[in-house]
Design an enzyme around this catalytic site. Structure first.
Site, PDB file in Angstrom:
ATOM      1  N   TRP A 294     -11.498   1.326   8.809  1.00  0.00           N
ATOM      2  CA  TRP A 294     -10.347   0.425   8.810  1.00  0.00           C
ATOM      3  C   TRP A 294      -9.033   1.185   8.628  1.00  0.00           C
ATOM      4  O   TRP A 294      -8.136   0.722   7.919  1.00  0.00           O
ATOM      5  CB  TRP A 294     -10.485  -0.659   7.724  1.00  0.00           C
ATOM      6  CG  TRP A 294     -11.530  -1.658   8.045  1.00  0.00           C
ATOM      7  CD1 TRP A 294     -12.770  -1.760   7.478  1.00  0.00           C
ATOM      8  CD2 TRP A 294     -11.460  -2.689   9.043  1.00  0.00           C
ATOM      9  NE1 TRP A 294     -13.471  -2.792   8.058  1.00  0.00           N
ATOM     10  CE2 TRP A 294     -12.701  -3.379   9.021  1.00  0.00           C
ATOM     11  CE3 TRP A 294     -10.473  -3.094   9.950  1.00  0.00           C
ATOM     12  CZ2 TRP A 294     -12.971  -4.439   9.876  1.00  0.00           C
ATOM     13  CZ3 TRP A 294     -10.742  -4.153  10.797  1.00  0.00           C
ATOM     14  CH2 TRP A 294     -11.985  -4.811  10.740  1.00  0.00           C
TER      15      TRP A 294
ATOM     16  N   GLU B 104      -4.778  -3.359   1.082  1.00  0.00           N
ATOM     17  CA  GLU B 104      -4.269  -2.714  -0.133  1.00  0.00           C
ATOM     18  C   GLU B 104      -4.838  -3.362  -1.400  1.00  0.00           C
ATOM     19  O   GLU B 104      -4.156  -3.439  -2.420  1.00  0.00           O
ATOM     20  CB  GLU B 104      -2.734  -2.765  -0.184  1.00  0.00           C
ATOM     21  CG  GLU B 104      -2.050  -2.100   0.982  1.00  0.00           C
ATOM     22  CD  GLU B 104      -2.289  -0.601   1.047  1.00  0.00           C
ATOM     23  OE1 GLU B 104      -1.564   0.136   0.385  1.00  0.00           O
ATOM     24  OE2 GLU B 104      -3.215  -0.175   1.773  1.00  0.00           O
ATOM     25  N   GLY B 105      -6.073  -3.821  -1.334  1.00  0.00           N
ATOM     26  CA  GLY B 105      -6.706  -4.495  -2.458  1.00  0.00           C
ATOM     27  C   GLY B 105      -6.672  -5.994  -2.268  1.00  0.00           C
ATOM     28  O   GLY B 105      -5.606  -6.596  -2.089  1.00  0.00           O
ATOM     29  N   THR B 106      -7.830  -6.620  -2.291  1.00  0.00           N
ATOM     30  CA  THR B 106      -7.923  -8.066  -2.078  1.00  0.00           C
ATOM     31  C   THR B 106      -7.232  -8.835  -3.202  1.00  0.00           C
ATOM     32  O   THR B 106      -6.889  -8.274  -4.251  1.00  0.00           O
ATOM     33  CB  THR B 106      -9.389  -8.505  -2.022  1.00  0.00           C
ATOM     34  OG1 THR B 106      -9.987  -8.268  -3.321  1.00  0.00           O
ATOM     35  CG2 THR B 106     -10.167  -7.733  -0.957  1.00  0.00           C
TER      36      THR B 106
ATOM     37  N   GLY C 299     -14.094  -0.024  -0.527  1.00  0.00           N
ATOM     38  CA  GLY C 299     -12.863  -0.618  -0.052  1.00  0.00           C
ATOM     39  C   GLY C 299     -11.763  -0.481  -1.081  1.00  0.00           C
ATOM     40  O   GLY C 299     -11.053   0.524  -1.138  1.00  0.00           O
ATOM     41  N   SER C 300     -11.636  -1.474  -1.957  1.00  0.00           N
ATOM     42  CA  SER C 300     -10.553  -1.479  -2.934  1.00  0.00           C
ATOM     43  C   SER C 300     -10.768  -0.476  -4.066  1.00  0.00           C
ATOM     44  O   SER C 300      -9.817  -0.114  -4.765  1.00  0.00           O
ATOM     45  CB  SER C 300     -10.400  -2.888  -3.528  1.00  0.00           C
ATOM     46  OG  SER C 300     -10.092  -3.822  -2.518  1.00  0.00           O
TER      47      SER C 300
ATOM     48  N   ARG D  94       1.886  -2.016  -2.018  1.00  0.00           N
ATOM     49  CA  ARG D  94       1.595  -3.415  -2.331  1.00  0.00           C
ATOM     50  C   ARG D  94       2.876  -4.228  -2.454  1.00  0.00           C
ATOM     51  O   ARG D  94       2.942  -5.388  -2.022  1.00  0.00           O
ATOM     52  CB  ARG D  94       0.776  -3.510  -3.624  1.00  0.00           C
ATOM     53  CG  ARG D  94      -0.676  -3.098  -3.446  1.00  0.00           C
ATOM     54  CD  ARG D  94      -1.409  -2.948  -4.760  1.00  0.00           C
ATOM     55  NE  ARG D  94      -2.818  -2.631  -4.523  1.00  0.00           N
ATOM     56  CZ  ARG D  94      -3.666  -2.190  -5.437  1.00  0.00           C
ATOM     57  NH1 ARG D  94      -3.236  -1.999  -6.684  1.00  0.00           N
ATOM     58  NH2 ARG D  94      -4.921  -1.932  -5.138  1.00  0.00           N
TER      59      ARG D  94
END
Length: 383
Positions: A163, A368-370, A138-139, A248
């Site tokens: 996703w 876009e990154g937790t 994911g990230s 972000r």
């Protein structure tokens, strides 16, 4: 709440854009927000086309390619906050082509920019997408496993993406793969592809932000010619990190707009609703909650503006973008909770948009990154 323009005076172009987006948001976006959410996995093409005619889908593209010419991140953030105030999910959809354009502008040749970006301008543009995330990565974008194997005249892409926003809906894609498995960021390379070369999973059923369709992408030896590789082999990761810094920051502006909408709704309700003989806005618990919302929104916006200004100045901005994203996304989550809390049972019902915005806000803490990833980025910047 008005924008603190005494800090950063706006140009006539920026004011005109804000007026355009405010009017479009009031007339077109907000009245459709509930219906789009209920439709779940259907793209609101009528809104997309109306936004294209208005100039909202391409305002961020270079003028020499037919776009609106507002390529600076600060202006993009102004617009994204205003669209987010109308509805963050729809707002993020309408400006999606800007996210696709970033790596093409960063890594692409003049010919690639002409072929892939000029079609995005005008009254009937195609939709676009970025394909980075995978089922197991994911990230951590450096860990992608989708392979790009060299073949005569180009590459074969093999792997799976998950996703992907606008997956199966978009016509153009930037796909990130590795030319050297096991080397992490050193092998990451970007490729351009069209929809008809790809296979897609069924649209995913999501908690919120349903205006944007998400799917998996299946790559089974998809051929990409050399002319559709973005930048040199291994250059994709640097381009992706620059894209992440911008996306972000822009998504943080969207989250700030969402938080603003929550405060606007909660404040209006608190002024009109009475309890124990007086408007609930005069009750300390409610007043303090609204004060916290307003203060967090102002802080989030200033962090967004700082990150945007640094990006536009060409300064290192990864830490600042992470700060903006972390603060704005958690502000959106807090403000959506606070709006539901202020409205009580009405906030929990579908009579108002508060419950939808609460579902939408959760994605801001993940995409876009937790938030955990943003904290790691910020901590690394302190070393």
């Amino acid at each position: 709440m008005s924008l603190p323009t005494e800090l950063v005076p706006l140009t006539d172009t920026q004011r005109d854009l804000l007026d355009l987006c405010s009017d479009f948001g009031t007339r077109e976006i907000r009245p459709r927000a509930r219906a789009v959410d209920e439709a779940d996995t259907e793209t609101p093409w009528d809104l997309w086309r109306a936004a294209a005619v208005a100039g909202i889908t391409d305002f961020m593209l270079p003028a020499e390619l037919g776009g609106g010419g507002c390529t600076d991140v600060f202006t993009q953030c102004l617009v994204q906050e205003e669209l987010g105030f109308a509805d963050a999910a729809i707002g993020n959809l309408l400006t999606a082509n800007g996210f696709f354009a970033d790596p093409v502008l960063e890594l692409g040749t003049p010919d690639q920019r002409e072929r892939w970006l000029r079609p995005l301008t005008g009254a009937d543009p195609p939709m676009t997408a970025l394909a980075v995330t995978e089922p197991g990565t994911g990230s951590d974008a450096a860990a992608i496993t989708t392979r790009a194997d060299r073949v005569p005249g180009g590459y074969r892409l093999t792997g799976q993406k998950a996703w992907i926003s606008n997956g199966g809906v978009a016509e153009f894609y930037v796909i990130f793969a590795t030319v050297a498995p096991g080397t992490r960021s050193k092998g990451v390379t970007a490729f351009l592809a069209r929809k008809d070369a790809l296979e897609f999973g069924a649209p995913m059923r999501k908690m919120g932000q349903r205006a944007i369709v998400n799917t998996e992408i299946f790559l089974d030896g998809v051929y990409v010619p050399d002319e559709d590789r973005l930048g040199a082999e291994g250059q994709g990761f640097a381009g992706l990190m620059r894209t992440f810094d911008i996306s972000r920051t822009v998504l943080a502006a969207s989250a700030t707009g969402l938080a603003r909408a929550c405060l606007d709704l909660a404040t209006g309700y608190a002024r009109e609703r009475a309890a124990f003989g007086k408007p609930i806005i005069e009750h300390q618990a409610v007043a303090f909650r609204l004060a916290d919302m307003a203060t967090r929104i102002e802080a989030a916006r200033l962090l967004v503006w700082r990150a945007a200004r640094r990006l536009d100045a060409g300064l290192p901005s990864t830490t600042e973008a992470a700060m903006a994203k972390l603060t704005a996304s958690e502000t959106a989550m807090f403000c959506s909770w606070a709006a539901v809390q202020t409205l009580g049972g009405w906030g929990y019902s579908r009579e108002f948009l508060a419950e939808k915005w609460m579902r939408d806000a959760k994605l801001e803490e993940i995409e876009e990154g937790t938030s955990d990833i943003q904290r790691l980025v910020i901590a690394r910047g302190l070393r």
